[in-house]
Write a protein that holds these residues in place. Structure first.
Motif, PDB file in Angstrom:
ATOM      1  N   GLY A 146     -15.671  21.085  10.870  1.00  0.00           N
ATOM      2  CA  GLY A 146     -14.906  19.864  11.092  1.00  0.00           C
ATOM      3  C   GLY A 146     -13.472  20.069  11.509  1.00  0.00           C
ATOM      4  O   GLY A 146     -12.705  19.101  11.631  1.00  0.00           O
ATOM      5  N   ALA A 147     -13.056  21.315  11.740  1.00  0.00           N
ATOM      6  CA  ALA A 147     -11.667  21.591  12.123  1.00  0.00           C
ATOM      7  C   ALA A 147     -11.371  21.072  13.526  1.00  0.00           C
ATOM      8  O   ALA A 147     -12.278  20.834  14.336  1.00  0.00           O
ATOM      9  N   LEU A 148     -10.083  20.917  13.804  1.00  0.00           N
ATOM     10  CA  LEU A 148      -9.619  20.463  15.112  1.00  0.00           C
ATOM     11  C   LEU A 148      -9.394  21.659  16.029  1.00  0.00           C
ATOM     12  O   LEU A 148      -8.809  22.662  15.619  1.00  0.00           O
ATOM     13  N   VAL A 149      -9.840  21.523  17.278  1.00  0.00           N
ATOM     14  CA  VAL A 149      -9.606  22.546  18.291  1.00  0.00           C
ATOM     15  C   VAL A 149      -8.703  21.950  19.364  1.00  0.00           C
ATOM     16  O   VAL A 149      -8.980  20.880  19.910  1.00  0.00           O
ATOM     17  N   THR A 150      -7.614  22.646  19.659  1.00  0.00           N
ATOM     18  CA  THR A 150      -6.685  22.210  20.700  1.00  0.00           C
ATOM     19  C   THR A 150      -6.404  23.383  21.637  1.00  0.00           C
ATOM     20  O   THR A 150      -6.657  24.538  21.279  1.00  0.00           O
ATOM     21  N   PRO A 151      -5.858  23.124  22.819  1.00  0.00           N
ATOM     22  CA  PRO A 151      -5.301  24.242  23.592  1.00  0.00           C
ATOM     23  C   PRO A 151      -4.287  25.002  22.746  1.00  0.00           C
ATOM     24  O   PRO A 151      -3.569  24.408  21.930  1.00  0.00           O
ATOM     25  N   ALA A 152      -4.248  26.299  22.896  1.00  0.00           N
ATOM     26  CA  ALA A 152      -3.265  27.101  22.165  1.00  0.00           C
ATOM     27  C   ALA A 152      -1.865  26.847  22.709  1.00  0.00           C
ATOM     28  O   ALA A 152      -1.681  26.426  23.855  1.00  0.00           O
ATOM     29  N   PHE A 153      -0.892  27.130  21.881  1.00  0.00           N
ATOM     30  CA  PHE A 153       0.491  26.974  22.284  1.00  0.00           C
ATOM     31  C   PHE A 153       0.951  28.142  23.157  1.00  0.00           C
ATOM     32  O   PHE A 153       0.411  29.255  23.082  1.00  0.00           O
ATOM     33  N   VAL A 154       1.963  27.867  23.965  1.00  0.00           N
ATOM     34  CA  VAL A 154       2.718  28.878  24.697  1.00  0.00           C
ATOM     35  C   VAL A 154       4.172  28.733  24.281  1.00  0.00           C
ATOM     36  O   VAL A 154       4.721  27.631  24.333  1.00  0.00           O
ATOM     37  N   CYS A 183      -3.072  26.865  11.014  1.00  0.00           N
ATOM     38  CA  CYS A 183      -3.885  27.558  12.002  1.00  0.00           C
ATOM     39  C   CYS A 183      -4.941  28.405  11.306  1.00  0.00           C
ATOM     40  O   CYS A 183      -4.627  29.201  10.404  1.00  0.00           O
ATOM     41  N   ARG A 184      -6.185  28.250  11.736  1.00  0.00           N
ATOM     42  CA  ARG A 184      -7.287  29.053  11.203  1.00  0.00           C
ATOM     43  C   ARG A 184      -7.753  30.127  12.177  1.00  0.00           C
ATOM     44  O   ARG A 184      -8.289  31.148  11.754  1.00  0.00           O
ATOM     45  N   ALA A 192      -6.684  27.044  19.885  1.00  0.00           N
ATOM     46  CA  ALA A 192      -6.400  27.271  18.473  1.00  0.00           C
ATOM     47  C   ALA A 192      -7.223  26.308  17.637  1.00  0.00           C
ATOM     48  O   ALA A 192      -7.529  25.191  18.075  1.00  0.00           O
ATOM     49  N   VAL A 193      -7.582  26.740  16.438  1.00  0.00           N
ATOM     50  CA  VAL A 193      -8.376  25.946  15.506  1.00  0.00           C
ATOM     51  C   VAL A 193      -7.497  25.617  14.306  1.00  0.00           C
ATOM     52  O   VAL A 193      -6.845  26.508  13.733  1.00  0.00           O
ATOM     53  N   TRP A 194      -7.503  24.335  13.894  1.00  0.00           N
ATOM     54  CA  TRP A 194      -6.545  23.849  12.904  1.00  0.00           C
ATOM     55  C   TRP A 194      -7.213  23.083  11.779  1.00  0.00           C
ATOM     56  O   TRP A 194      -8.109  22.262  12.020  1.00  0.00           O
ATOM     57  N   ASP A 195      -6.744  23.310  10.573  1.00  0.00           N
ATOM     58  CA  ASP A 195      -6.939  22.362   9.489  1.00  0.00           C
ATOM     59  C   ASP A 195      -5.846  21.319   9.600  1.00  0.00           C
ATOM     60  O   ASP A 195      -4.675  21.655   9.855  1.00  0.00           O
TER      61      ASP A 195
END
Length: 513
Positions: A51-59, A500-501, A471-474
């Motif tokens: 159920g974690a959130l996936v977003t583009p990774a940061f730069v 960040c996970r 990146a995968v996030w709680d």
């Protein structure tokens, strides 16, 4: 190395291309498919996201890896609030270092002290047991040096920015900085860089722009961090900030002769080049690049096919640099200038006319929203230096966005921490609400904007065919519009930040909790 195909399932994906997706297939470093978990194709490996959130990774579009690693593993002075506290911290830390070592420290900010007089070179040497001491101020545009470190720089007394107290600026600061960083062995330097890059990966950062150059670091330092790029660590894209150094930048493997190519200094050290004298010390700072020099540099970069750019903070410095863009445009045409995506770092005191010229010339603004969070508003360091009106007009990031300037967000670490969500929050809720921008736009500048700033257009989004860099996030505070809830609600409570996970670069996991 061929990576196994991996299916990431049971997640939530921040994706304009597949907003309802719950699964994503990664193959050969790219996103091969997105959709419902029940429809997912087979893969060599499966990761349940829970159920974690996936977003583009940061730069992070502006970092100094060696300094960041040294600060993370060494003497952090950001919390000291007096000269006495600084001396006590140096005394304790110095005992952990060999007698012939340099004591590196960073982050002191005298604008937060009741008595803003820092200790002098003799006091530093005394508490450090005679060791060489180098303590960079929060802006990294000035530093305190012990008497032993000054003695290691023959002729420094005749150098611009020298003061017998040991508080050094500009050229004198560059001289002691070169000795301090030069004292590191290659192994120590690499260890500091690895520490910084691992820290970045743990914060969801998959790529950093290393800003190197004379007075900032060294050719050896840049070569060292570039060699670490992608080796289980974030991708490093380097800039070499030397006037007339376009060919040197190419030879060093940098993507441009830009970054910390100093057109001026910094507001904290009163060396940013401003049109109106500083409110708390007089003078208008230091100007290092004329319009003619800026124009010639850009033309050299255009001829050699590399990005050009400048560090410009004060309004006078920004005006000179933009006049240089106009000189280049007159020589080769506006469209050819625009095609280069040339950069200006920081751009803190830009007015509407300057912002319009940035749009005209296609300038990328590499900016640090947390500068405003730390020092902006009516009662902090910028107000001390500039007066309240000019302080409230500084860092007009939202106005740049609204006008159409291409933005890339960074930290300038170690000047501010490697904390990309803090940059998003600072841009969305600046000290002057006139300059607010949406959370989604701020997130885009922190992700896709950083890739586009170096001419990479197939990263920074979750879509089939794009680079699998994410990146995968709680998200303990939940979601708001598909991204983590970040801004205080009506009750004023500050939401817990995402954790960040996992960070993935082109299909390879570079961080996993």
């Amino acid at each position: 190395m061929t990576l196994p195909s991996t299916l990431y399932r049971n997640g939530r994906f921040f994706s304009a291309a597949a907003p309802c997706a719950a699964a994503m297939l990664v193959r050969d470093g790219r996103i091969a498919w997105m959709g419902a978990s029940a429809d997912a194709p087979t893969a060599d490996a499966v990761v349940d996201l829970g159920g974690a959130l996936v977003t583009p990774a940061f730069v992070d579009a502006h970092v100094h890896a060696t300094d960041t690693g040294l600060a993370a593993d060494g003497l952090d002075l950001s919390g000291v609030r007096s000269a006495g506290q600084l001396l006590a911290a140096v005394a304790a830390f110095a005992q952990t270092r060999a007698p012939d070592a340099v004591v590196h420290g960073h982050g002191w900010d005298e604008s937060t002290w009741a008595d803003q007089t820092p200790p002098d070179a003799d006091e530093l040497g005394r508490v450090a047991g005679g060791r060489r001491v180098y303590l960079s101020q929060a802006s990294v545009h000035s530093a305190l040096a012990s008497r032993a470190l000054l003695a290691a720089c023959p002729g420094i007394e005749a150098t611009g920015g020298y003061d017998a107290s040991g508080w050094l600026r500009e050229h004198a600061h560059h001289a002691v900085r070169a000795v301090a960083l030069g004292s590191l062995t290659p192994a120590q330097r690499e260890a500091a860089q690895r520490s910084a890059l691992r820290l970045a990966a743990s914060r969801g950062v998959a790529s950093v722009h290393e800003c190197a150059g004379p007075g900032t670091s060294s050719e050896q330092d840049l070569a060292s961090v570039l060699a670490l790029s992608g080796q289980g660590l974030p991708r490093v894209l380097g800039y070499w900030g030397e006037l007339g150094g376009a060919q040197r930048a190419k030879d060093l493997g940098a993507v441009g002769a830009a970054g910390d190519l100093y057109a001026d200094g910094a507001l904290g050290s009163r060396t940013a080049s401003v049109g109106t004298p500083y409110a708390d010390g007089g003078g208008c700072g230091e100007a290092f690049v004329s319009a003619e020099q800026a124009g010639a540099h850009l033309l050299e970069c255009i001829e050699l096919g590399v990005q050009g750019g400048f560090h410009a903070i004060g309004d006078a410095a920004i005006a000179s640099v933009l006049d240089g863009f106009a000189i280049a445009a007159q020589a080769v045409g506006v469209e050819r200038v625009r095609a280069g995506r040339h950069r200006i770092e920081h751009v803190e005191l830009a007015d509407r006319a300057m912002i319009a010229r940035m749009v005209e010339f296609g300038v990328v603004a590499s900016v640090q929203p947390v500068f405003d969070a730390l020092w902006g508003g009516p009662d902090r360091m910028y107000a001390q230096r500039l007066g309240v009106d000019r302080a409230l007009a500084s860092n007009p990031i939202g106005a740049m966005h609204a006008t159409g300037v291409a933005l890339a967000f960074g930290s300038d670490a170690p000047v501010t921490p490697l904390d990309p969500w803090a940059a998003v929050v600072a841009a969305a809720a600046p000290r002057n609400p006139v300059f607010r921008m949406g959370v989604r736009a701020a997130f885009a500048a922190s992700t896709r904007g950083g890739w586009r700033a170096v001419g990479i257009d197939d990263a920074g989004e979750l879509a089939p065919g794009a680079q699998a860099t994410f990146a995968v996030w709680d998200t303990p505070a939940g979601l708001d519009g598909g991204l983590p809830a970040l801004l205080p609600g009506p009750d004023g409570d500050v939401p817990a930040r995402p954790v960040c996970r996992r960070t993935v670069l082109s299909g390879e996991t570079i961080y996993e909790e």
